[in-house]
Design an enzyme around this catalytic site. Structure first.
Site, PDB file in Angstrom:
ATOM      1  N   PHE A  20      44.653  39.621  39.056  1.00  0.00           N
ATOM      2  CA  PHE A  20      44.530  39.269  37.635  1.00  0.00           C
ATOM      3  C   PHE A  20      43.390  38.242  37.483  1.00  0.00           C
ATOM      4  CE2 PHE A  20      49.028  39.910  38.735  1.00  0.00           C
ATOM      5  CZ  PHE A  20      49.359  40.992  37.927  1.00  0.00           C
TER       6      PHE A  20
ATOM      7  N   ASP B  79      41.116  43.064  38.705  1.00  0.00           N
ATOM      8  CA  ASP B  79      41.581  42.979  37.322  1.00  0.00           C
ATOM      9  C   ASP B  79      41.555  44.387  36.733  1.00  0.00           C
ATOM     10  OD1 ASP B  79      41.850  40.413  35.201  1.00  0.00           O
ATOM     11  OD2 ASP B  79      41.469  42.356  34.259  1.00  0.00           O
TER      12      ASP B  79
ATOM     13  N   ALA C   3      47.261  46.009  38.872  1.00  0.00           N
ATOM     14  CA  ALA C   3      47.703  45.108  39.933  1.00  0.00           C
ATOM     15  C   ALA C   3      48.755  45.745  40.842  1.00  0.00           C
ATOM     16  CB  ALA C   3      48.252  43.819  39.313  1.00  0.00           C
TER      17      ALA C   3
ATOM     18  N   CYS D 221      52.604  31.965  32.924  1.00  0.00           N
ATOM     19  CA  CYS D 221      52.182  31.272  31.704  1.00  0.00           C
ATOM     20  C   CYS D 221      53.061  31.667  30.521  1.00  0.00           C
ATOM     21  CB  CYS D 221      50.712  31.561  31.396  1.00  0.00           C
ATOM     22  SG  CYS D 221      50.352  33.292  31.054  1.00  0.00           S
TER      23      CYS D 221
END
Length: 409
Positions: A241, A263, A293, A353
């Protein structure tokens, strides 16, 4: 100004400086004489009072469960110098942290509630500030914000507004959501898409705020990228990523033997290659791959490849509470695949995140991944967002970035 009257005892959170007023705490709304509608307009300034008439503060009205975001406590109107004063306070914090220097002109200037400006994000890249509004109120104040930024921050000459993906989709937004609010007309427009470079800890990154994710760069991983540099010497590194390749560049500067950047976006891979070529023009130990991924990790495992250091920094797997269970399964799955492919004595940097996933749940997902693979794992570091993404102590919801550095036996 319209006044929001709270139910009895619902003022306690505001007295503890939590900046949100929830719709369920409101007893009634007293509209000012100028209103023709039956309710406040979204984004307008309102005054909040307790049930016994005590003035609690002024904030932006919005539609939804969070009805008011408080900008200033204990007042019934904002002072004339509010924006400049608040932006200046935020900038002084960044200066005191040593984030403004010849080696670093990239930093977050405003981090929403963490800087007492709920609904506002501002990232600075060299001479340009990129502004994002996450509330209608901040959208309506965008020009005042821009003027305060160029007044306060010496390096900023341009302010670009990029709120097309961050404003409430149900809101009746007036005015442009994307474009320059302030621009130095001596700077050619071609620079924005092709020639704009910003410096982070001595490395230069091409920033694409026009079409890139977020404001164009993930400023929040600066300190964690520097930690990767410390561990990278002599290692074969996989950066999953990778986006614009931040971790990859730090690993290369740290002396990595080889770095693979992966990515799913070809545009991201193009930026990675541009960044590597710009900073390390003679490097022959970097490869960038466009791939999903999970599919990439599966293919590499089947090919028998292993790595000394892997970085997993995926986009938010859960953007709201309803998606948490699926997100945790995703974190467990991707971490299990990575742990399988790390050589004995290797390192895994793994992040979430997703604000909806708390650090304990994330840690449990990673623990489950390690257990499913049967490797012995030690936690070396517990990571979080950097100093220019401060967490308001009265607003713990502002903590969103979580990371672990793991030693894999």
């Amino acid at each position: 100004m319209t006044t929001i009257i709270l139910k009895p005892h619902k003022e306690e959170s505001l007295k503890r400086f939590h900046p949100w007023v929830f719709s369920g705490a409101i007893a009634r709304i007293v509209l000012d004489a100028a209103h023709k509608a039956a309710a406040p307009e979204e984004g307008e300034l309102v005054c909040v009072e307790s049930a016994n008439g005590e003035t609690l503060g002024v904030g932006h009205w919005q539609v939804g469960s969070i009805a008011v975001r408080i900008l200033e406590f204990g007042v019934s109107a904002l002072p004339a110098d509010f924006w400049e004063k608040r932006i200046r306070a935020a900038y002084q914090v960044r200066e005191s942290l040593g984030l403004v220097s010849n080696l670093n002109d990239t930093f977050r200037l405003v981090h929403g509630e963490g800087d007492w400006l709920p609904g506002l994000i501002v990232d600075v890249y060299a001479d340009t500030a990129v502004v994002q509004a996450h509330s209608v109120g901040m959208h309506l104040c965008r020009k005042a914000v821009a003027e305060a930024i160029v007044t306060v921050v010496p390096q900023v000459e341009n302010v670009y507004y990029k709120s097309d993906d961050t404003l409430p989709f149900k809101a009746a937004i007036e005015g442009e959501k994307v474009g320059y609010l302030i621009r130095n007309t001596d700077i050619p427009s071609s620079r924005d898409a092709e020639e704009f470079w910003s410096t982070e800890n001595g490395l230069e990154f091409r920033i694409d705020w026009l079409k890139g994710q977020k404001t164009g760069f993930f400023v929040d991983q600066r300190e964690n990228r520097a930690l990767v540099e410390r561990y990278a010497a002599g290692k074969e590194v996989l950066n999953m990523f990778c986006y614009t390749g931040g971790f990859s560049l730090y690993a290369l500067r740290g002396g990595a033997k080889r770095v693979d950047s992966v990515d799913v976006s070809q545009k991201a891979i193009d930026l990675v290659n541009a960044n590597v070529a710009h900073n390390f023009p003679k490097a022959k130990n970097h490869t960038a791959v466009t791939a999903d991924a999970f599919e990439y990790l599966t293919a590499q495992k089947n090919a028998g490849r292993t790595f000394d250091l892997i970085i997993l920094d995926p986009p938010a797997f859960a953007k709201h509470r309803d998606a948490v269970k699926n997100a945790l399964r995703g974190y467990q799955r991707i971490n299990a695949k990575a742990i399988e492919m790390i050589r004995p004595g290797g390192i895994l940097f793994t992040f979430s995140c997703s604000q909806a996933v708390d650090k304990e749940a994330f840690r449990l997902a990673v623990f489950s991944a390690a257990a499913s693979v049967g490797r012995k794992v030690r936690i070396l570091h517990q990571l979080h967002q950097p100093q220019d993404h401060p967490i308001n102590i009265y607003h713990p919801e502002g903590e969103y970035l979580k990371g672990l550095v793991l030693y894999i036996e």
